[in-house]
Design a protein around this motif. Structure first.
Motif, PDB file in Angstrom:
ATOM      1  N   LYS A  54       0.813  -1.220   0.000  1.00 46.51           N
ATOM      2  CA  LYS A  54       0.000   0.000   0.000  1.00 46.51           C
ATOM      3  C   LYS A  54       0.845   1.266   0.000  1.00 46.51           C
ATOM      4  CE  LYS A  54      -4.198  -1.897   2.093  1.00 46.51           C
ATOM      5  NZ  LYS A  54      -5.191  -1.767   3.184  1.00 46.51           N
ATOM      6  N   ASN A  55       2.057   1.211   0.568  1.00 42.62           N
ATOM      7  CA  ASN A  55       2.897   2.414   0.575  1.00 42.62           C
ATOM      8  C   ASN A  55       3.435   2.751  -0.823  1.00 42.62           C
ATOM      9  OD1 ASN A  55       4.706   0.158   0.604  1.00 42.62           O
ATOM     10  ND2 ASN A  55       6.339   1.540   1.274  1.00 42.62           N
ATOM     11  N   HIS A  57       1.276   2.655  -3.385  1.00 43.58           N
ATOM     12  CA  HIS A  57       0.077   3.067  -4.131  1.00 43.58           C
ATOM     13  C   HIS A  57       0.040   4.584  -4.262  1.00 43.58           C
ATOM     14  CE1 HIS A  57      -2.252  -0.912  -3.239  1.00 43.58           C
ATOM     15  NE2 HIS A  57      -1.104  -1.101  -3.859  1.00 43.58           N
ATOM     16  N   GLU A  58       1.102   5.134  -4.808  1.00 45.33           N
ATOM     17  CA  GLU A  58       1.220   6.565  -5.073  1.00 45.33           C
ATOM     18  C   GLU A  58       1.370   6.758  -6.576  1.00 45.33           C
ATOM     19  OE1 GLU A  58       4.482   8.114  -2.890  1.00 45.33           O
ATOM     20  OE2 GLU A  58       3.740   7.400  -0.943  1.00 45.33           O
ATOM     21  N   PRO A  59       1.022   7.950  -7.079  1.00 46.27           N
ATOM     22  CA  PRO A  59       1.060   8.165  -8.535  1.00 46.27           C
ATOM     23  C   PRO A  59       2.380   7.768  -9.189  1.00 46.27           C
ATOM     24  CG  PRO A  59      -0.072   9.978  -7.497  1.00 46.27           C
ATOM     25  CD  PRO A  59       0.434   9.112  -6.372  1.00 46.27           C
ATOM     26  N   TYR A  61       4.631   5.518  -8.393  1.00 46.08           N
ATOM     27  CA  TYR A  61       4.799   4.069  -8.491  1.00 46.08           C
ATOM     28  C   TYR A  61       3.735   3.437  -9.396  1.00 46.08           C
ATOM     29  CZ  TYR A  61       7.964   4.873  -4.597  1.00 46.08           C
ATOM     30  OH  TYR A  61       8.991   5.328  -3.809  1.00 46.08           O
ATOM     31  N   ASP A 122       4.530  14.488 -13.057  1.00 45.95           N
ATOM     32  CA  ASP A 122       4.286  14.056 -11.679  1.00 45.95           C
ATOM     33  C   ASP A 122       5.447  14.444 -10.767  1.00 45.95           C
ATOM     34  OD1 ASP A 122       2.971  12.228  -9.578  1.00 45.95           O
ATOM     35  OD2 ASP A 122       4.967  11.332  -9.805  1.00 45.95           O
ATOM     36  N   SER A 126       5.442  17.113  -7.635  1.00 47.43           N
ATOM     37  CA  SER A 126       5.841  16.580  -6.336  1.00 47.43           C
ATOM     38  C   SER A 126       7.011  17.342  -5.729  1.00 47.43           C
ATOM     39  CB  SER A 126       6.213  15.107  -6.476  1.00 47.43           C
ATOM     40  OG  SER A 126       6.703  14.586  -5.261  1.00 47.43           O
ATOM     41  N   TYR A 133       0.431  19.122  -4.558  1.00 43.73           N
ATOM     42  CA  TYR A 133       0.500  17.779  -5.147  1.00 43.73           C
ATOM     43  C   TYR A 133      -0.768  16.950  -4.897  1.00 43.73           C
ATOM     44  CZ  TYR A 133       2.377  13.228  -6.487  1.00 43.73           C
ATOM     45  OH  TYR A 133       2.578  12.013  -7.079  1.00 43.73           O
ATOM     46  N   PRO A 134      -1.274  16.880  -3.644  1.00 48.17           N
ATOM     47  CA  PRO A 134      -2.472  16.055  -3.400  1.00 48.17           C
ATOM     48  C   PRO A 134      -3.708  16.521  -4.176  1.00 48.17           C
ATOM     49  CG  PRO A 134      -1.376  16.598  -1.332  1.00 48.17           C
ATOM     50  CD  PRO A 134      -0.763  17.462  -2.387  1.00 48.17           C
ATOM     51  N   THR A 138      -4.704  13.734  -8.247  1.00 51.16           N
ATOM     52  CA  THR A 138      -5.773  12.951  -7.625  1.00 51.16           C
ATOM     53  C   THR A 138      -5.922  11.612  -8.352  1.00 51.16           C
ATOM     54  OG1 THR A 138      -7.449  13.911  -9.080  1.00 51.16           O
ATOM     55  CG2 THR A 138      -7.008  15.054  -6.991  1.00 51.16           C
ATOM     56  N   LYS A 139      -6.736  10.747  -7.790  1.00 51.49           N
ATOM     57  CA  LYS A 139      -6.978   9.438  -8.407  1.00 51.49           C
ATOM     58  C   LYS A 139      -7.583   9.602  -9.797  1.00 51.49           C
ATOM     59  CE  LYS A 139      -9.197   4.965  -7.534  1.00 51.49           C
ATOM     60  NZ  LYS A 139     -10.040   4.171  -6.590  1.00 51.49           N
TER      61      LYS A 139
END
Length: 309
Positions: A54-55, A57-59, A61, A122, A126, A133-134, A138-139
């Protein structure tokens, strides 16, 4: 075998090694088969690690996983047919199957350039605009980028492939070992529309994304140069792997364009070796770079390997 014995809808690859090199062919088949398995495994392992942790699960990666998945598809477009041709007495393919391979090859090639441009954007957001950035990445934004990265090249390549399929061919002797832009040399008359659209595709799918990527990383390095040492180190750690991949793939793209225009000056064996470079090593280069140079991925990869051992 004389070429006129083949129907015009069937193509013969003329750059494969002659059957008299039986020992060389056997070694090449084993080597290429092992290389293909290694490409599938190395890329798939990193995609799997990104999926289960899960760590990761960022844009950044997620885009790396998309790039590596694209490498698997890219290799699968060429390697299986290439191995079949090596093991066959006659290296032939139907014209429409060749057009389909052409479509897939350039669709996935364009996707790689677009993904690298997206990854550059990206990293810029960042590193240079971390507070925003957030809200920017976004998703929904990530999903949109991923869809466009595959959809736009597919549309461009579909138009090009359709124009190529409609053209009349007068030659069934394809100077190559797979169906790249050498397929246009088979046509009786070079289509001006196809030539102009080819330049349009090259600009949209390769040159402009590459320039955008280089410009974006140049901005990141200029901004990081004005900051502290820790900031510069962070920028270098995350950007250099992407730049290495961009340089590698840009070289191969340029090579693919040039080889179709100069191959007539080389022997069959020389053309065979030169054309191999287009797809042989790059799909293995990506997982090597990201697996070793990206700290989080490298950490999970070492743990994964220690468990398997």
């Amino acid at each position: 075998m004389l070429l006129h014995n083949y129907p015009v809808s069937t193509l013969l690859f003329s750059c494969m090694l002659p059957r008299k090199y039986q020992t060389v062919i056997c070694i090449a088949v084993i080597y290429i088969a092992l290389l293909y398995v290694l490409i599938i495994c190395s890329n798939s392992v990193i995609v799997y690690l990104i999926y289960i942790h899960k760590n990761l699960h960022e844009p950044m990666y997620i885009f790396i996983a998309a790039l590596l998945f694209n490498c698997v598809l890219y290799s699968t477009t060429v390697y299986p047919k290439f191995l079949i041709d090596f093991l066959s007495k006659e290296q032939i393919v139907s014209y429409y199957a060749c057009i389909f391979q052409y479509f897939m090859f350039y669709t996935l090639g364009g996707t790689e350039f677009l993904l690298l441009a997206i990854m550059a954007f990206d990293r810029y957001v960042s590193i240079c605009k971390p507070l925003r950035y957030p809200t920017i990445m976004t998703k929904t934004t990530v999903n949109t980028f991923l869809i466009l990265a595959w959809f736009l090249p597919a549309v461009h390549s579909a138009v090009s492939a359709t124009l190529a399929a409609e053209g009349k061919i007068c030659n069934s002797n394809l100077k190559g070992i797979f169906c790249n832009n050498a397929v246009f040399t088979l046509q009786c008359v070079r289509s001006k529309t196809l030539a102009v659209f080819g330049v349009f595709c090259l600009l949209n799918l390769a040159i402009l994304p590459m320039l955008f990527t280089v410009f974006t990383y140049a901005n990141i390095f200029l901004i990081s140069y004005q900051r502290c040492k820790t900031f510069r180190r962070k920028a270098a750690e995350t950007c250099i792997p992407h730049l290495l991949v961009l340089i590698s793939f840009s070289y191969l793209a340029a090579y693919d364009i040039v080889i179709a225009r100069v191959d007539s000056y080389f022997s069959k064996t020389a053309r065979f070796i030169m054309t191999l470079q287009i797809f042989l090593y790059h799909p293995l280069f990506n997982p090597f770079i990201y697996g070793l140079k990206m700290k989080e991925i490298s950490k999970h990869l070492k743990h994964f390997c220690s468990i398997k051992v």
